[in-house]
Write a protein that holds these residues in place. Structure first.
Motif, PDB file in Angstrom:
ATOM      1  N   PRO A 196       0.520  -1.026  -0.374  1.00  0.00           N
ATOM      2  CA  PRO A 196       0.077   0.320   0.208  1.00  0.00           C
ATOM      3  C   PRO A 196       0.286   1.612   0.023  1.00  0.00           C
ATOM      4  O   PRO A 196       0.781   2.721  -0.508  1.00  0.00           O
ATOM      5  N   GLU A 197       1.872   0.844   0.465  1.00  0.00           N
ATOM      6  CA  GLU A 197       2.497   2.744   0.637  1.00  0.00           C
ATOM      7  C   GLU A 197       3.324   2.730  -0.924  1.00  0.00           C
ATOM      8  O   GLU A 197       3.753   3.738  -0.825  1.00  0.00           O
ATOM      9  N   LEU A 198       3.781   1.020  -1.240  1.00  0.00           N
ATOM     10  CA  LEU A 198       4.847   1.519  -2.695  1.00  0.00           C
ATOM     11  C   LEU A 198       3.643   1.897  -3.847  1.00  0.00           C
ATOM     12  O   LEU A 198       4.251   2.425  -4.557  1.00  0.00           O
ATOM     13  N   GLN A 199       2.510   1.585  -3.583  1.00  0.00           N
ATOM     14  CA  GLN A 199       1.812   1.882  -4.424  1.00  0.00           C
ATOM     15  C   GLN A 199       1.016   3.517  -4.377  1.00  0.00           C
ATOM     16  O   GLN A 199       0.821   4.153  -4.925  1.00  0.00           O
ATOM     17  N   LEU A 200       1.786   4.428  -3.486  1.00  0.00           N
ATOM     18  CA  LEU A 200       1.312   6.097  -3.476  1.00  0.00           C
ATOM     19  C   LEU A 200       2.572   6.463  -4.573  1.00  0.00           C
ATOM     20  O   LEU A 200       2.461   7.067  -5.090  1.00  0.00           O
ATOM     21  N   PRO A 226       2.381   3.271 -11.017  1.00  0.00           N
ATOM     22  CA  PRO A 226       1.515   3.676 -11.088  1.00  0.00           C
ATOM     23  C   PRO A 226       0.209   2.160 -10.549  1.00  0.00           C
ATOM     24  O   PRO A 226       1.056   1.396 -10.287  1.00  0.00           O
ATOM     25  N   LYS A 227      -0.904   2.330 -10.801  1.00  0.00           N
ATOM     26  CA  LYS A 227      -1.878   2.105  -9.764  1.00  0.00           C
ATOM     27  C   LYS A 227      -1.626   0.179 -10.288  1.00  0.00           C
ATOM     28  O   LYS A 227      -2.192  -0.318  -9.663  1.00  0.00           O
ATOM     29  N   ASN A 228      -1.586  -0.046 -11.496  1.00  0.00           N
ATOM     30  CA  ASN A 228      -1.474  -1.271 -12.088  1.00  0.00           C
ATOM     31  C   ASN A 228      -0.116  -2.130 -12.165  1.00  0.00           C
ATOM     32  O   ASN A 228      -0.484  -2.560 -12.961  1.00  0.00           O
ATOM     33  N   ALA A 229       0.664  -1.458 -11.477  1.00  0.00           N
ATOM     34  CA  ALA A 229       1.484  -1.691 -11.658  1.00  0.00           C
ATOM     35  C   ALA A 229       1.169  -3.402 -10.714  1.00  0.00           C
ATOM     36  O   ALA A 229       1.448  -3.239  -9.723  1.00  0.00           O
ATOM     37  N   ASP A 230       2.077  -4.169 -11.058  1.00  0.00           N
ATOM     38  CA  ASP A 230       2.591  -5.809 -10.373  1.00  0.00           C
ATOM     39  C   ASP A 230       4.172  -5.359  -9.377  1.00  0.00           C
ATOM     40  O   ASP A 230       5.363  -6.135  -9.814  1.00  0.00           O
ATOM     41  N   LEU A 231       3.594  -5.253  -8.764  1.00  0.00           N
ATOM     42  CA  LEU A 231       4.460  -5.186  -7.301  1.00  0.00           C
ATOM     43  C   LEU A 231       4.753  -7.266  -6.548  1.00  0.00           C
ATOM     44  O   LEU A 231       4.089  -6.808  -5.613  1.00  0.00           O
ATOM     45  N   GLY A 232       5.792  -6.781  -7.022  1.00  0.00           N
ATOM     46  CA  GLY A 232       6.053  -8.207  -5.946  1.00  0.00           C
ATOM     47  C   GLY A 232       5.747  -9.676  -5.518  1.00  0.00           C
ATOM     48  O   GLY A 232       5.374  -9.999  -5.011  1.00  0.00           O
ATOM     49  N   SER A 233       5.131  -9.452  -6.980  1.00  0.00           N
ATOM     50  CA  SER A 233       3.708 -11.220  -6.464  1.00  0.00           C
ATOM     51  C   SER A 233       4.546 -12.195  -7.307  1.00  0.00           C
ATOM     52  O   SER A 233       4.054 -13.636  -6.875  1.00  0.00           O
ATOM     53  N   ASP A 234       5.111 -12.039  -7.988  1.00  0.00           N
ATOM     54  CA  ASP A 234       5.976 -12.867  -8.918  1.00  0.00           C
ATOM     55  C   ASP A 234       7.639 -12.489  -9.205  1.00  0.00           C
ATOM     56  O   ASP A 234       7.319 -12.085 -10.415  1.00  0.00           O
ATOM     57  N   VAL A 235       8.452 -12.380  -8.430  1.00  0.00           N
ATOM     58  CA  VAL A 235       9.518 -11.746  -8.992  1.00  0.00           C
ATOM     59  C   VAL A 235      10.370 -13.600  -9.310  1.00  0.00           C
ATOM     60  O   VAL A 235      10.867 -14.054  -8.723  1.00  0.00           O
ATOM     61  N   TRP A 236      11.486 -13.021  -9.831  1.00  0.00           N
ATOM     62  CA  TRP A 236      12.446 -14.092 -10.342  1.00  0.00           C
ATOM     63  C   TRP A 236      13.386 -13.496 -11.068  1.00  0.00           C
ATOM     64  O   TRP A 236      14.683 -14.225 -11.544  1.00  0.00           O
ATOM     65  N   PHE A 237      13.990 -11.906 -10.860  1.00  0.00           N
ATOM     66  CA  PHE A 237      15.028 -11.706 -11.574  1.00  0.00           C
ATOM     67  C   PHE A 237      16.379 -11.656 -10.206  1.00  0.00           C
ATOM     68  O   PHE A 237      15.692 -11.975  -9.245  1.00  0.00           O
ATOM     69  N   ALA A 238      17.496 -10.949 -10.430  1.00  0.00           N
ATOM     70  CA  ALA A 238      18.355 -10.932  -9.732  1.00  0.00           C
ATOM     71  C   ALA A 238      18.278 -10.538  -8.875  1.00  0.00           C
ATOM     72  O   ALA A 238      19.691 -10.198  -8.113  1.00  0.00           O
ATOM     73  N   GLY A 239      16.935  -9.757  -8.150  1.00  0.00           N
ATOM     74  CA  GLY A 239      17.351  -9.286  -6.786  1.00  0.00           C
ATOM     75  C   GLY A 239      17.498  -8.065  -6.739  1.00  0.00           C
ATOM     76  O   GLY A 239      18.362  -7.096  -7.410  1.00  0.00           O
TER      77      GLY A 239
END
Length: 456
Positions: A335-339, A342-355
């Motif tokens: 919720p804080e990051l969505q401030l 963008p509202k439609n950004a997929d934040l951290g639900s399925d991440v697989w890059f090198a961090g």
């Protein structure tokens, strides 16, 4: 040549294949000089552009060519030990991914920079054993770095929907970090001023200003501290003299003048850019109703869920989840990051890059074994760099300043390692691989020095 500025008093015989090895080393480094960050859509879909496949094909062919000409040099010590160790770490993490059912395409894409680091290590090692001077090994790295820094900026403005008001990491080159290390060595440790210092400084300053990236301050500071330490060591080993310090500091004034001039021009031509720097430095949280800096929030969200995933089965701390495995961000921070995002950004639900952190991803992908492998890579590169400089102190030669470069580059990489991962980018992996293999050139040189000096 690009970085050669004097004749080495100690002549190292070149192997017959050295000419081809040098040409292929240039092809290897320049293969990804025009690399860029793919669009978010293409990253999410796992797609790869035809141009990047061409880059990879050139890189692989160049490495195979170097192996063809120089395979018999692979077992030369001490470089073979680091090649073997890092190759074993990569095989372990790749095997872990395979056994745990990680999508092979994700493992290959995520693990590619790690593999390119190994390729760079092997290529530099063979080039050194074939008799190439250190300056000839570093020259293609410098050329690729300059090209990529300017190309990323040009590509971002021409092919992405960004402007000076919105530009950020989309145009950030992975070579900016290494360039800070190279400039520090060229300023304080090189015996004479060379025109490439102006070119490299212009590239670094442009990259820092345009991308508005505060983290780049850390490698610049690390370079200054590390090169000062190396100069003091060099004086102790009688490579340099304290009386030379005022003369060596003259280029520092020239580069500082170049930086001030760049800032003045930027302020006059793009005042909005200076305003953005002010916001990033002094108003990065409060102006967006955030209690904490957004960059720090993303790192915390990532690290906390990585620890949670590993903790579900404690044995995962030993072997990790494998390169390319999926992880998430702690949803409590979303919720804080969505401030900001963008509202439609997929934040951290399925991440697989090198961090976002070298260390958290090393632990996630390879467990404690992978973490120790990373520590060995960085520490051995730094140690071998200083060892090679000390061993050549009796007859330093004009390239002696490059003996310290892997040490300084390692500290510059580590200065950002908590908040970024050099193995996220292909060119960064290649560059660090060359740095890890570069001390071999000085070890080869000192072996010939010992033959000419029976008292060594």
């Amino acid at each position: 040549m690009l970085l050669d500025d004097a004749t080495d008093p100690l002549r190292i015989p070149r192997a017959p294949e050295a000419v081809w090895v040098e040409r292929l080393l240039w092809a290897f480094m320049l293969s990804f000089a025009f690399d860029y960050r793919a669009s978010v859509d293409r990253q999410a879909g796992g797609g790869t552009g035809l141009d990047q496949l061409l880059f990879l094909g050139t890189c692989v062919l160049a490495t195979l060519g170097i192996l063809y000409f120089g395979w018999r040099h692979l077992l030369v010590r001490p470089g073979v030990w680091m090649i073997t160790l890092w190759g074993g770490v990569l095989a372990f993490m790749a095997g872990g991914a395979l056994l745990q059912g990680v999508d092979p395409t994700r493992s290959i894409r995520t693990g590619l920079p790690f593999g390119l680091c190994l390729a760079g290590m092997i290529n530099a090692h063979i080039a050194a054993c074939a008799g190439l001077r250190p300056s000839r090994i570093v020259a293609p790295v410098f050329a690729a770095a300059v090209i990529n820094i300017f190309w990323r900026i040009l590509h971002g403005f021409l092919f992405k929907e960004i402007s000076l008001e919105t530009v950020r990491v989309e145009v950030l080159s992975p070579s900016t970090n290494w360039m800070a290390a190279w400039i520090g060595c060229a300023l304080l440790l090189r015996s004479r001023f060379h025109w490439t210092l102006v070119l490299g400084s212009a590239a670094l300053l442009t990259g820092i200003l345009i991308t508005v990236t505060r983290a780049l301050i850390f490698p610049v500071m690390a370079s200054a501290v590390a090169t000062s330490f190396c100069f003091a060591l060099g004086c102790h080993w009688k490579i340099f003299r304290w009386s030379e310090l005022p003369k060596r500091l003259l280029p520092v004034g020239a580069v500082a003048g170049l930086a001030v001039a760049g800032l003045v021009i930027a302020a006059a031509v793009w005042p909005a850019l200076i305003e953005r720097w002010g916001e990033r430095l002094f108003h990065h949280a409060g102006d967006r109703n955030l209690a904490t800096d957004v960059s720090w929030l993303t790192r915390r969200a990532e690290a906390e869920d990585i620890v949670r995933i590993l903790g579900e089965e404690p044995n995962r701390y030993v072997h990790g989840m494998g390169v390319g495995a999926s992880y998430t961000w702690n949803m409590a921070y979303i919720p804080e990051l969505q401030l900001v995002y963008p509202k439609n950004a997929d934040l951290g639900s399925d991440v697989w890059f090198a961090g976002h952190s070298t260390w958290t991803y090393a632990l996630f992908a390879g467990g404690v074994i992978g973490l120790l492998g990373h520590l060995a890579l960085f520490s051995n590169t730094a140690i071998q760099s200083l060892r090679s400089a000390k061993s050549n102190a009796a007859l330093p030669g004009p390239d002696i300043w490059l003996a310290f470069l892997p040490f300084v580059a390692t500290l510059c990489f580590l200065s950002e390692s908590a908040t970024s991962n050099p193995f996220y980018e292909r060119l960064a992996g290649m560059t660090f691989g060359i740095m890890a293999g570069l001390p071999q050139a000085f070890h080869i040189r000192v072996s010939f020095l010992a033959r000419t000096d029976p008292h060594r």
